[in-house]
Design an enzyme around this catalytic site. Structure first.
Site, short mmCIF file in Angstrom:
data_model
loop_
_atom_site.label_atom_id
_atom_site.label_comp_id
_atom_site.label_asym_id
_atom_site.label_seq_id
_atom_site.Cartn_x
_atom_site.Cartn_y
_atom_site.Cartn_z
N LYS A 34 20.28 21.71 -11.41
CA LYS A 34 21.04 22.55 -12.36
C LYS A 34 21.38 23.92 -11.75
O LYS A 34 22.54 24.33 -11.77
CB LYS A 34 20.21 22.77 -13.63
N ASN A 35 20.36 24.60 -11.22
CA ASN A 35 20.59 25.98 -10.82
C ASN A 35 21.42 26.10 -9.54
O ASN A 35 21.89 27.18 -9.21
CB ASN A 35 19.26 26.73 -10.72
N CYS A 83 18.51 31.23 -21.88
CA CYS A 83 17.18 31.15 -22.48
C CYS A 83 16.64 32.55 -22.81
O CYS A 83 16.80 33.48 -22.02
CB CYS A 83 16.20 30.49 -21.50
N ARG A 124 17.09 40.58 -19.85
CA ARG A 124 17.71 39.95 -18.68
C ARG A 124 18.88 40.82 -18.20
O ARG A 124 20.05 40.52 -18.44
CB ARG A 124 18.16 38.53 -19.03
N ASP A 169 9.97 28.53 -13.35
CA ASP A 169 10.55 27.44 -14.15
C ASP A 169 9.62 26.23 -14.26
O ASP A 169 9.94 25.25 -14.94
CB ASP A 169 11.91 27.01 -13.56
N ARG A 173 20.19 21.29 -21.92
CA ARG A 173 20.89 22.20 -21.02
C ARG A 173 20.54 21.90 -19.57
O ARG A 173 21.33 22.17 -18.67
CB ARG A 173 20.49 23.65 -21.32
C1 EPZ Z 1 17.57 32.12 -12.29
O1 EPZ Z 1 17.80 33.07 -13.33
C2 EPZ Z 1 17.44 30.78 -12.97
N1 EPZ Z 1 18.67 30.51 -13.69
C3 EPZ Z 1 16.24 30.79 -13.91
O2 EPZ Z 1 16.09 29.47 -14.39
C4 EPZ Z 1 14.99 31.17 -13.14
O3 EPZ Z 1 13.91 31.32 -14.04
C5 EPZ Z 1 15.19 32.48 -12.39
O4 EPZ Z 1 16.39 32.40 -11.56
C6 EPZ Z 1 14.04 32.84 -11.47
O5 EPZ Z 1 13.82 31.79 -10.55
C7 EPZ Z 1 19.73 30.08 -13.03
O6 EPZ Z 1 19.71 29.87 -11.82
C8 EPZ Z 1 20.95 29.80 -13.81
P1 EPZ Z 1 16.78 36.37 -11.54
P2 EPZ Z 1 18.33 34.49 -12.98
O7 EPZ Z 1 18.02 37.17 -11.42
O8 EPZ Z 1 19.21 34.42 -11.77
C9 EPZ Z 1 15.23 40.72 -12.87
C10 EPZ Z 1 15.68 27.79 -15.94
O9 EPZ Z 1 14.74 27.55 -16.72
N2 EPZ Z 1 16.63 41.16 -12.71
O10 EPZ Z 1 16.20 35.79 -10.31
O11 EPZ Z 1 18.92 35.09 -14.20
C11 EPZ Z 1 15.05 39.80 -14.07
O12 EPZ Z 1 14.92 40.52 -15.26
C12 EPZ Z 1 16.20 29.21 -15.80
O13 EPZ Z 1 16.27 26.93 -15.28
C13 EPZ Z 1 16.95 42.50 -12.83
O14 EPZ Z 1 16.09 43.35 -13.06
O15 EPZ Z 1 17.00 35.23 -12.61
C14 EPZ Z 1 13.84 39.00 -13.68
O16 EPZ Z 1 12.69 39.71 -14.01
C15 EPZ Z 1 15.58 30.17 -16.74
N3 EPZ Z 1 18.25 42.88 -12.67
C16 EPZ Z 1 13.93 38.92 -12.15
O17 EPZ Z 1 14.86 39.94 -11.76
C17 EPZ Z 1 19.25 42.00 -12.39
O18 EPZ Z 1 20.42 42.41 -12.25
C18 EPZ Z 1 14.45 37.59 -11.62
O19 EPZ Z 1 15.69 37.26 -12.26
C19 EPZ Z 1 18.91 40.63 -12.28
C20 EPZ Z 1 17.59 40.24 -12.44
#
Ligand code: EPZ
Length: 427
Positions: free
Chosen positions: A22-23, A117, A122, A305, A397
């Protein structure tokens, strides 16, 4: 309203096939916007997040044709738009990849703030920081993020946190920018590497994906390609945990065992047997499961995840386990549901203390997010009695035909639809 009804207690046995990730898919599909030739994407998972991505492409003017259930031919030559409206974007977090892809294509993007989610705050500040380093201006206009650049020029991007989404978005925006872009403190997840491989197969020049420094030399043109999405590490891990939770013996097929190592290592530690083959892993249990400690971290750490699924397994292990969530603020919302099934879990902020009770009992529960839903399916399969899971749209999803797949290895799980008229009467 659909729900899953699970009669627990069956030992899972046999072979189960893993779908495309998915991701990765939700990044690769928008990436097709960077090219005006035909692209064929194979091993695309049959999940609602993918349907939404494909629909957004279509609404932007792309032609999208399903060649097989997991294969799509996409041509973006006819794309004129650069705006993704609220109705589409709100349905999934990954709609933010249209920001990077449209910016890279046209120098302009207008995308509604993403949904997805509910895992706590976020923010997308790091995405915007990356776009700005490449010369784009951004503003938030009534819930729409507006990006524009006269010309994208390669730049130096240092992420303050390790973020998957911003790393992939920076790659999408930089791939056709003029000159060299260097991304530091980049995320290293398998889907980052998959996006780089996909773009490179279209003629991009990306090096270092999978390490924390990615170098992108901008190219002016990307050509069409045929590419297969990598297997889903988290779907595979979910099946592995389901096998272990039911004391089963399952061959999880179509995987890249290297991607599963953070999961495999932890599962072995708690007493699960795992044998690796070239593109499959066999998971079986022949003794008691024991406690452990887990802290979720960016790759190659233990994936967030998989946290709810592993926590569920630990409710069945001997002793007291400690699970610390290191990525999201709110990823223990499923705990309340597991407690309804007899789990003994205490949560303090980002730490869960799990006292293994060795058994769970069926109960009516609600999936509050995607992986929470996966955890409840595992709990239901392992429990005594019947579990009914509501709000399964969250699960759909990210897991395609999960009930059919699990039935294929002996799980007694059915999807039950309540016809709208019956619901009206009940109300
Ligand atoms: C991706 O989300 C995945 N989603 C998530 O999977 C997964 O949990 C996550 O990566 C971590 O592995 C998709 O790929 C579509 P991040 P993403 O940006 O990209 C902070 C699932 O269940 N952050 O790596 O949105 C954020 O708050 C889903 O399949 C900032 O501070 O996650 C978090 O604490 C849920 N500022 C950390 O970084 C930003 O601009 C990691 O978030 C972006 C993120």
């Amino acid at each position: 309203m659909d729900k899953f009804v699970i009669q627990g207690g069956n030992r899972l046995q046999g072979e189960i096939q893993v779908s495309g990730a998915k991701n990765a898919a939700v990044g690769l599909i928008p990436a097709v916007l960077l090219c005006d030739e035909e692209c064929v994407l194979e091993n695309v998972p049959d999940i609602s997040d993918v349907s939404i991505c494909l629909r957004i492409l279509y609404e932007l003017g792309a032609s999208v044709e399903m060649l097989k259930p997991d294969t799509y031919r996409i041509n973006c030559k006819g794309v004129r738009g650069f705006s993704v409206p609220y109705e589409s974007a709100k349905q999934m977090r990954a709609s933010y990849y249209f920001l990077g892809a449209l910016l890279g294509r046209t120098g302009k993007a207008r995308v509604s703030m993403p949904g997805g989610c509910p895992l706590g705050d976020r923010p997308i500040d790091q995405h915007l920081k990356a776009f700005s380093a490449l010369g784009a201006r951004s503003c938030n206009d009534h819930g729409m993020i507006d990006l524009s650049a006269d010309k994208l020029v390669g730049g130096q991007i240092y992420f303050d946190v390790v973020t998957v989404g911003a790393t992939m978005n920076a790659m999408l925006a930089a791939v056709k920018a003029e000159g060299l872009t260097i991304i530091e403190n980049a995320a290293k997840e398998p889907h980052i590497v998959d996006l780089a491989n996909f773009l490179n197969s279209m003629g991009a020049d990306i090096m270092g994906a999978g390490t924390d420094v990615i170098k992108i030399r901008g190219v002016s043109y990307l050509h069409g390609t045929t590419y297969a999405v990598i297997p889903d590490q988290i779907e595979a891990g979910t099946f592995m945990v389901a096998a272990a939770a039911t004391g089963g013996d399952v061959l999880v097929k179509g995987v890249i065992p290297k991607h599963l190592e953070p999961i495999t290592n932890k599962m072995k530690k708690i007493g699960v047997n795992i044998e690796e083959f070239d593109d499959a892993v066999r998971v079986w249990v022949d003794g008691p499961l024991v406690k452990t400690s887990i802290k979720t971290q960016p790759h190659p750490g233990f994936p967030t995840d998989m946290q709810p699924q592993m926590a569920t397994l630990l409710t069945l292990a001997e002793g007291t386990s400690v699970v610390t969530e290191g990525v999201w603020e709110q990823r223990f919302r499923y705990v309340e549901e597991l407690r309804r099934m007899g789990a003994d879990i205490a949560v303090n902020d980002k730490v869960a203390i799990i006292t293994g009770t060795g058994k769970l009992m069926g109960a009516p529960v609600k999936a509050c997010d995607l992986r929470a839903g996966a955890a409840l399916i595992i709990a239901g399969l392992a429990a005594n009695g019947v579990t009914e899971i509501e709000d399964i749209h969250h699960i759909e999803r990210g897991y395609g035909n999960i009930e059919e797949k699990l039935r294929g290895i002996g799980g007694d799980i059915r999807k039950v639809s309540t016809p709208p008229t019956a619901m009206k009467k009940a109300l």
